[in-house]
Motif scaffolding. Structure first.
Motif, PDB file in Angstrom:
ATOM      1  N   UNK A   1       0.940  -0.863   0.479  1.00 31.77           N
ATOM      2  CA  UNK A   1      -0.185  -0.141  -0.024  1.00 31.77           C
ATOM      3  C   UNK A   1       1.198   1.057   0.160  1.00 31.77           C
ATOM      4  N   UNK A   2       0.560   2.574  -0.992  1.00 29.15           N
ATOM      5  CA  UNK A   2       1.697   2.968  -0.727  1.00 29.15           C
ATOM      6  C   UNK A   2       0.791   4.447  -0.356  1.00 29.15           C
ATOM      7  N   UNK A   3       1.767   5.871  -0.296  1.00 28.69           N
ATOM      8  CA  UNK A   3       0.879   6.993   0.925  1.00 28.69           C
ATOM      9  C   UNK A   3       0.039   7.293  -0.778  1.00 28.69           C
ATOM     10  N   UNK A   4      -0.186   7.109  -1.747  1.00 25.08           N
ATOM     11  CA  UNK A   4      -1.099   8.016  -2.193  1.00 25.08           C
ATOM     12  C   UNK A   4      -2.088   7.894  -2.177  1.00 25.08           C
ATOM     13  N   UNK A   5      -2.626   7.371  -1.319  1.00 25.41           N
ATOM     14  CA  UNK A   5      -4.704   7.952  -0.540  1.00 25.41           C
ATOM     15  C   UNK A   5      -4.464   9.358   0.129  1.00 25.41           C
ATOM     16  N   UNK A   6      -2.391   9.643   0.729  1.00 26.16           N
ATOM     17  CA  UNK A   6      -2.379  10.430   1.942  1.00 26.16           C
ATOM     18  C   UNK A   6      -2.794  12.195   0.502  1.00 26.16           C
ATOM     19  N   UNK A   7      -2.326  11.868   0.111  1.00 26.57           N
ATOM     20  CA  UNK A   7      -1.787  13.163  -1.500  1.00 26.57           C
ATOM     21  C   UNK A   7      -3.095  13.506  -1.945  1.00 26.57           C
ATOM     22  N   UNK A   8      -4.372  13.745  -1.705  1.00 29.48           N
ATOM     23  CA  UNK A   8      -5.249  14.124  -2.427  1.00 29.48           C
ATOM     24  C   UNK A   8      -5.984  14.859  -1.906  1.00 29.48           C
ATOM     25  N   UNK A   9      -5.329  15.466  -0.569  1.00 24.12           N
ATOM     26  CA  UNK A   9      -6.022  16.919   0.004  1.00 24.12           C
ATOM     27  C   UNK A   9      -4.738  18.241  -0.211  1.00 24.12           C
ATOM     28  N   UNK A  10      -5.578  18.680   0.257  1.00 23.49           N
ATOM     29  CA  UNK A  10      -4.443  20.151  -0.595  1.00 23.49           C
ATOM     30  C   UNK A  10      -3.985  20.644   0.805  1.00 23.49           C
ATOM     31  N   UNK A  11      -1.582  20.368   0.636  1.00 20.84           N
ATOM     32  CA  UNK A  11      -1.234  20.297   1.997  1.00 20.84           C
ATOM     33  C   UNK A  11      -1.265  21.782   2.286  1.00 20.84           C
ATOM     34  N   UNK A  12      -1.555  22.286   3.515  1.00 20.35           N
ATOM     35  CA  UNK A  12      -1.425  23.551   4.258  1.00 20.35           C
ATOM     36  C   UNK A  12       0.345  23.763   3.814  1.00 20.35           C
ATOM     37  N   UNK A  13       0.673  24.639   3.540  1.00 20.92           N
ATOM     38  CA  UNK A  13       1.868  25.180   2.975  1.00 20.92           C
ATOM     39  C   UNK A  13       2.587  26.606   3.349  1.00 20.92           C
ATOM     40  N   UNK A  14       3.682  27.248   3.555  1.00 20.97           N
ATOM     41  CA  UNK A  14       4.225  28.469   3.548  1.00 20.97           C
ATOM     42  C   UNK A  14       5.379  28.394   2.854  1.00 20.97           C
ATOM     43  N   UNK A  15       5.676  29.653   3.166  1.00 16.63           N
ATOM     44  CA  UNK A  15       7.763  30.210   2.725  1.00 16.63           C
ATOM     45  C   UNK A  15       8.030  30.493   3.913  1.00 16.63           C
ATOM     46  N   UNK A  16       9.477  30.181   3.624  1.00 19.75           N
ATOM     47  CA  UNK A  16      10.315  30.472   5.116  1.00 19.75           C
ATOM     48  C   UNK A  16      10.007  32.369   5.481  1.00 19.75           C
TER      49      UNK A  16
END
Length: 140
Positions: A1-16
């Motif tokens: 089982x890969x982690x692809x199932x956790x890549x469906x939602x937008x990730x909260x990101x920010x710049x340094x």
């Protein structure tokens, strides 16, 4: 089982280069406790958690509008790849002592985020289904 199932939602990101106050506002608006800190090319360079803000900014009585994310984040975050197995991911959680891991694609760009809670929910569902199958197969 890969982690692809956790890549469906937008990730909260920010710049340094953004300010910690902006990060805190973003966390509140997105209902998250962590942001993946990324470069312009979406490669992760850090993680900023609500705990980081409390221990490295608030507890130091620093001005969150003056402190850059780069000054408060945890640098060089542990990561997992989209094709990492669940076993590899669990090992990474244990090895690095973290509760969240950015998931990166083949080019090293953020593709998702997996939390220890996500994995526990997945495993408990699998165990529940296995237990149900065992109960159904019991003889008289």
């Amino acid at each position: 089982m890969s982690l692809a199932r956790f890549c469906r939602k937008t990730v909260a990101i920010i710049q340094p280069t953004q300010r910690v106050a902006e990060a805190a506002e973003q966390m509140r608006e997105q209902h998250v406790g962590a942001l993946v800190v990324v470069q312009d090319d979406l490669r992760p360079v850090g993680m900023l958690t609500d705990r980081d803000i409390v221990t490295r900014v608030v507890a130091e009585r620093a001005d969150a509008t003056a402190v850059f994310v780069a000054e408060a984040m945890t640098c060089e975050p542990a990561i997992v790849r989209v094709d990492s197995s669940l076993d590899q991911t669990l090992f990474a959680f244990k090895k690095h002592g973290v509760r969240r891991l950015p998931i990166v694609d083949a080019q090293g760009r953020v593709a998702g985020l997996v939390s220890l809670d996500d994995v526990l929910v997945l495993l408990s569902a699998e165990l529940d289904q296995t237990a149900a199958a065992v109960r159904e197969n019991q003889g008289p």
